[in-house]
Design an enzyme around this catalytic site. Structure first.
Site, PDB file in Angstrom:
ATOM      1  N   GLU A 145      -9.378  -1.901   5.240  1.00  0.00           N
ATOM      2  CA  GLU A 145     -10.352  -1.705   6.677  1.00  0.00           C
ATOM      3  C   GLU A 145     -11.895  -1.888   6.955  1.00  0.00           C
ATOM      4  OE1 GLU A 145      -8.418   0.131   8.556  1.00  0.00           O
ATOM      5  OE2 GLU A 145      -7.996   2.201   8.008  1.00  0.00           O
ATOM      6  N   HIS A 192      -7.654  -4.207   9.930  1.00  0.00           N
ATOM      7  CA  HIS A 192      -7.387  -4.234   8.506  1.00  0.00           C
ATOM      8  C   HIS A 192      -5.121  -5.067   8.483  1.00  0.00           C
ATOM      9  CE1 HIS A 192      -4.778  -0.029   9.464  1.00  0.00           C
ATOM     10  NE2 HIS A 192      -3.649  -1.486   9.817  1.00  0.00           N
ATOM     11  N   ASN A 218      -7.599  -2.892  14.395  1.00  0.00           N
ATOM     12  CA  ASN A 218      -9.016  -3.029  13.919  1.00  0.00           C
ATOM     13  C   ASN A 218      -9.249  -4.109  12.723  1.00  0.00           C
ATOM     14  OD1 ASN A 218      -8.119  -2.018  11.633  1.00  0.00           O
ATOM     15  ND2 ASN A 218      -9.249  -0.373  11.254  1.00  0.00           N
ATOM     16  N   ASP A 236       1.060  -1.051   0.294  1.00  0.00           N
ATOM     17  CA  ASP A 236       0.009   0.136  -0.529  1.00  0.00           C
ATOM     18  C   ASP A 236       0.763   1.343   0.375  1.00  0.00           C
ATOM     19  OD1 ASP A 236       1.046  -0.242   2.502  1.00  0.00           O
ATOM     20  OD2 ASP A 236      -0.885  -1.505   3.385  1.00  0.00           O
TER      21      ASP A 236
HETATM   22  P1  PGA Z   1       2.424  -1.463  13.079  1.00  0.00           P
HETATM   23  O1  PGA Z   1       1.128  -1.552  11.882  1.00  0.00           O
HETATM   24  O2  PGA Z   1       3.364  -2.485  12.299  1.00  0.00           O
HETATM   25  O3  PGA Z   1       3.073  -0.774  13.271  1.00  0.00           O
HETATM   26  O4  PGA Z   1       1.437  -2.259  14.390  1.00  0.00           O
HETATM   27  C1  PGA Z   1       0.696  -2.706  11.305  1.00  0.00           C
HETATM   28  C2  PGA Z   1      -0.646  -2.055  10.065  1.00  0.00           C
HETATM   29  O5  PGA Z   1      -1.266  -1.394  10.675  1.00  0.00           O
HETATM   30  O6  PGA Z   1      -0.660  -2.775   9.560  1.00  0.00           O
END
Ligand code: PGA
Length: 243
Positions: free
Chosen positions: A144, A139, A137, A68
């Protein structure tokens, strides 16, 4: 099949994660890597750089596709995922930057750029190993929670909690982009193997829900349960609710 690897400290986490990627590149130098950003894989990438310096791994023939990118951030913006990848991994190993792909956050027509990314992924063939973090959450990538999920690369509006979680990298939440471009769920599930990584107690509940809860688009990571080959790399805290 779900294979859970629980490690007891950051060093082991990074060694195991990097070892899985290096092992793939050793057996298949032309591997297609699906790469992720976020804080979780940073140490894994650092360890991969060490393995490269020791002559144990080469990226010379590999290709990569990132999950992404923020819409509106140029490649050289300090918080763009293109810059993250260049600084945390690509600039320090022998990968050909031409073979690294990150969605274009500044495309004049993001929808068209998303379709183009899907086409490039399909032309490249199957991703051999897709790295994933997980959001609080649920995702994966920037897919999302929603009533409907998209199959292919698409433009998505970021949830408030995702922007709040990522505000730590910006001066304020207002600077966090409102939209992103992300590979879709089908793109992710098409990969031969998935390496899902999570660290810390704050990920324990969502990880348990993702791996053992009912499948729901409201927790996109639950769809990983339908994939035949998922390796879950966790520390004790993130894996605290997994048996
Ligand atoms: P993080 O993010 O590795 O910074 O915890 C993970 C994500 O949001 O996919």
């Amino acid at each position: 099949m779900l294979n859970i690897i629980k490690v007891s400290n950051d060093q082991q986490f990074n060694e195991v994660g990097a070892g899985i990627i290096a092992g793939l590149l050793q057996s298949n130098p032309r591997a297609i890597l699906g790469l992720a950003t976020g804080s979780t894989p940073v140490g894994v990438y650092s360890h991969l750089i060490e393995l490269y310096k020791q002559g144990l791994v080469s990226f010379a023939k590999a290709q990569s596709f990132n999950l992404d990118e923020y819409i509106g951030l140029a490649a050289d913006h300090p918080e763009s995922y293109r810059r993250f990848m260049n600084e945390k991994l690509f600039n320090h190993v022998d990968i050909d930057l031409m073979n690294t792909h990150v969605p274009d956050g500044t495309a004049a027509d993001p929808e068209k750029a998303a379709q183009e990314y899907t086409r490039m992924l399909e032309d490249a063939g199957q991703v051999d190993l897709q790295l994933l973090g997980i959001g609080h959450n649920g995702h994966i990538g920037f897919n999302e929670p929603a009533d409907e999920l998209q199959a292919n690369t698409h433009v998505v509006e970021l949830k408030k909690d995702t922007r709040a979680a990522n505000a730590r990298f910006f001066n304020s939440i207002d600077e966090v982009p409102t939209h992103a471009m992300t590979m879709g769920i089908a793109s992710i599930l098409k990969s031969r193997q998935i390496l899902l990584m999570a660290r810390g107690a704050s990920k324990a509940d969502i990880l348990a829900r993702a791996l053992t809860g009912p499948l729901t688009t409201q927790c996109p990571a639950t769809l990983l349960q339908t994939h035949p080959n998922v390796v879950v790399l966790v520390d004790e805290a993130a894996g605290g609710r997994l048996s």
